[in-house]
Write an enzyme that holds these catalytic residues in place. Structure first.
Site, PDB file in Angstrom:
ATOM      1  N   TYR A  55      -4.518  -8.267   7.648  1.00 35.57           N
ATOM      2  CA  TYR A  55      -5.524  -7.059   8.335  1.00 35.57           C
ATOM      3  C   TYR A  55      -5.140  -7.013   9.814  1.00 35.57           C
ATOM      4  CZ  TYR A  55      -8.350  -6.840   4.374  1.00 35.57           C
ATOM      5  OH  TYR A  55      -9.209  -6.414   3.211  1.00 35.57           O
ATOM      6  N   ARG A  83     -17.192  -1.403  -5.914  1.00 33.97           N
ATOM      7  CA  ARG A  83     -17.989  -1.558  -4.623  1.00 33.97           C
ATOM      8  C   ARG A  83     -19.668  -1.540  -5.174  1.00 33.97           C
ATOM      9  NH1 ARG A  83     -13.191   0.559  -0.581  1.00 33.97           N
ATOM     10  NH2 ARG A  83     -12.489  -1.563  -0.196  1.00 33.97           N
ATOM     11  N   THR A 141     -15.795   2.502   1.285  1.00 36.18           N
ATOM     12  CA  THR A 141     -15.531   1.223   1.873  1.00 36.18           C
ATOM     13  C   THR A 141     -16.977   0.415   2.167  1.00 36.18           C
ATOM     14  OG1 THR A 141     -13.814   2.032   3.262  1.00 36.18           O
ATOM     15  CG2 THR A 141     -14.920   0.021   3.950  1.00 36.18           C
ATOM     16  N   GLU A 176       2.538  -4.188   1.826  1.00 38.90           N
ATOM     17  CA  GLU A 176       1.607  -4.941   1.490  1.00 38.90           C
ATOM     18  C   GLU A 176       1.880  -5.607  -0.066  1.00 38.90           C
ATOM     19  OE1 GLU A 176      -2.349  -2.791   0.808  1.00 38.90           O
ATOM     20  OE2 GLU A 176      -2.627  -2.378   3.129  1.00 38.90           O
ATOM     21  N   PHE A 196     -15.266  -5.967  13.613  1.00 37.32           N
ATOM     22  CA  PHE A 196     -15.666  -6.613  12.384  1.00 37.32           C
ATOM     23  C   PHE A 196     -14.526  -7.507  11.986  1.00 37.32           C
ATOM     24  CE2 PHE A 196     -13.807  -2.455  11.216  1.00 37.32           C
ATOM     25  CZ  PHE A 196     -12.860  -2.849  10.549  1.00 37.32           C
ATOM     26  N   ASN A 207     -17.063  -6.597   0.309  1.00 38.34           N
ATOM     27  CA  ASN A 207     -17.048  -5.297  -0.585  1.00 38.34           C
ATOM     28  C   ASN A 207     -16.304  -5.520  -1.738  1.00 38.34           C
ATOM     29  OD1 ASN A 207     -14.821  -5.254   0.867  1.00 38.34           O
ATOM     30  ND2 ASN A 207     -15.131  -3.083   1.697  1.00 38.34           N
ATOM     31  N   HIS A 244     -10.083  -4.723  -2.349  1.00 35.35           N
ATOM     32  CA  HIS A 244      -9.268  -3.941  -1.316  1.00 35.35           C
ATOM     33  C   HIS A 244      -8.003  -3.265  -2.394  1.00 35.35           C
ATOM     34  CE1 HIS A 244      -5.858  -3.251   1.586  1.00 35.35           C
ATOM     35  NE2 HIS A 244      -5.162  -3.513   0.713  1.00 35.35           N
ATOM     36  N   LYS A 269     -11.699  -9.623  -3.958  1.00 40.61           N
ATOM     37  CA  LYS A 269     -11.926 -10.391  -2.692  1.00 40.61           C
ATOM     38  C   LYS A 269     -12.890 -11.573  -3.190  1.00 40.61           C
ATOM     39  CE  LYS A 269     -11.553  -6.410   0.380  1.00 40.61           C
ATOM     40  NZ  LYS A 269     -12.227  -5.706   1.721  1.00 40.61           N
TER      41      LYS A 269
HETATM   42  P1  ATP Z   1      -9.672  -2.270   2.252  1.00 41.39           P
HETATM   43  O1  ATP Z   1      -8.581  -2.152   3.388  1.00 41.39           O
HETATM   44  O2  ATP Z   1     -10.112  -3.622   2.077  1.00 41.39           O
HETATM   45  O3  ATP Z   1      -8.986  -1.644   0.927  1.00 41.39           O
HETATM   46  P2  ATP Z   1     -10.875   0.093   3.262  1.00 41.39           P
HETATM   47  O4  ATP Z   1      -9.243   0.582   3.494  1.00 41.39           O
HETATM   48  O5  ATP Z   1     -11.671   0.843   2.180  1.00 41.39           O
HETATM   49  O6  ATP Z   1     -10.863  -1.432   2.481  1.00 41.39           O
HETATM   50  P3  ATP Z   1     -10.592  -0.717   6.032  1.00 41.39           P
HETATM   51  O7  ATP Z   1     -11.045   0.482   7.140  1.00 41.39           O
HETATM   52  O8  ATP Z   1      -9.226  -0.636   5.673  1.00 41.39           O
HETATM   53  O9  ATP Z   1     -11.354  -0.224   4.561  1.00 41.39           O
HETATM   54  O10 ATP Z   1     -11.359  -1.940   6.564  1.00 41.39           O
HETATM   55  C1  ATP Z   1     -10.931  -3.005   5.947  1.00 41.39           C
HETATM   56  C2  ATP Z   1     -11.973  -4.053   5.203  1.00 41.39           C
HETATM   57  O11 ATP Z   1     -12.648  -4.504   6.566  1.00 41.39           O
HETATM   58  C3  ATP Z   1     -13.192  -3.349   4.569  1.00 41.39           C
HETATM   59  O12 ATP Z   1     -12.938  -3.398   3.262  1.00 41.39           O
HETATM   60  C4  ATP Z   1     -14.504  -4.049   4.746  1.00 41.39           C
HETATM   61  O13 ATP Z   1     -14.291  -5.435   4.186  1.00 41.39           O
HETATM   62  C5  ATP Z   1     -14.067  -4.603   6.368  1.00 41.39           C
HETATM   63  N1  ATP Z   1     -14.908  -3.454   7.080  1.00 41.39           N
HETATM   64  C6  ATP Z   1     -14.353  -2.252   7.409  1.00 41.39           C
HETATM   65  N2  ATP Z   1     -15.335  -1.628   8.274  1.00 41.39           N
HETATM   66  C7  ATP Z   1     -16.183  -2.437   8.650  1.00 41.39           C
HETATM   67  C8  ATP Z   1     -17.540  -2.411   9.169  1.00 41.39           C
HETATM   68  N3  ATP Z   1     -17.907  -1.550  10.089  1.00 41.39           N
HETATM   69  N4  ATP Z   1     -18.276  -3.529   9.040  1.00 41.39           N
HETATM   70  C9  ATP Z   1     -18.064  -4.658   8.421  1.00 41.39           C
HETATM   71  N5  ATP Z   1     -16.834  -4.836   7.774  1.00 41.39           N
HETATM   72  C10 ATP Z   1     -15.803  -3.672   7.739  1.00 41.39           C
HETATM   73 MG    MG Z   2      -7.849  -0.537   4.270  1.00 38.13          MG
END
Ligand code: ATP
Ligand code: MG
Length: 137
Positions: free
Chosen positions: A49, A102, A91, A126, A57, A112, A115, A9
């Site tokens: 996304y 992370r 996450t 994706e 968020f 974070n 991805h 990222k």
């Molecule tokens: P990614 O999809 O980025 O690999 P993930 O699958 O662990 O991460 P997701 O639930 O898909 O998490 O959320 C996508 C992204 O959105 C997270 O990686 C983070 O950058 C952001 N995100 C998710 N939840 C929150 C939150 N509660 N507050 C802030 N940012 C969030």
């Molecule tokens: Mg995800």
């Protein structure tokens, strides 16, 4: 053999952590079989996304993901999806295990560092999103 889509990222690219992060994938037995850098538009980040549209968020996430260049890779290996998510850590970086990407490179919940796809179905979608021309064998 499984493939997954990984994104380094914008915050991790900005702090020159591409090499360190790719090294962790390779050390764990994940092969980099495709890679490119791009700076996503807000529209591209929103489309990527889309599943998170409407969440609190979402706007911050799209703003962040379009704030600078990212490096996108396809990683290949035995259990690549789960292995990548293990190497990335939770996450929420506050909950990420020591030594994970992370834990070491995140700046906040949103910023974070990485991805990784969360299922074979999403990995296929994706990978197609960023490599519509296909990925070499
Ligand atoms: P990614 O999809 O980025 O690999 P993930 O699958 O662990 O991460 P997701 O639930 O898909 O998490 O959320 C996508 C992204 O959105 C997270 O990686 C983070 O950058 C952001 N995100 C998710 N939840 C929150 C939150 N509660 N507050 C802030 N940012 C969030
Ligand atoms: Mg995800």
């Amino acid at each position: 053999i499984e493939r997954t889509l990984s994104i380094i990222k914008p915050n991790a690219v900005a702090k020159d952590a591409i090499g360190a992060i790719l090294s962790r994938f390779e050390a764990a037995g994940l092969k980099i079989v495709a890679a490119r850098m791009l700076h996503m538009s807000k529209e591209q980040a929103s489309a990527f996304y889309a599943v998170h549209q409407g969440k609190g968020f979402f706007d911050e996430l799209v703003g962040f993901m379009s704030s600078g260049p990212v490096m996108v890779q396809v990683l290949e290996g035995e259990g690549a999806i789960a292995k990548n998510r293990e190497i990335m850590g939770a996450t929420n970086p506050a909950e990420a295990a020591p030594g994970t990407i992370r834990a070491d490179f995140a700046d906040s919940f949103t910023e974070n560092a990485a991805h990784g796809s969360d299922s074979p179905e999403n990995a296929a979608v994706e990978i197609q999103f960023f490599f519509p021309e296909g990925v070499c064998e």
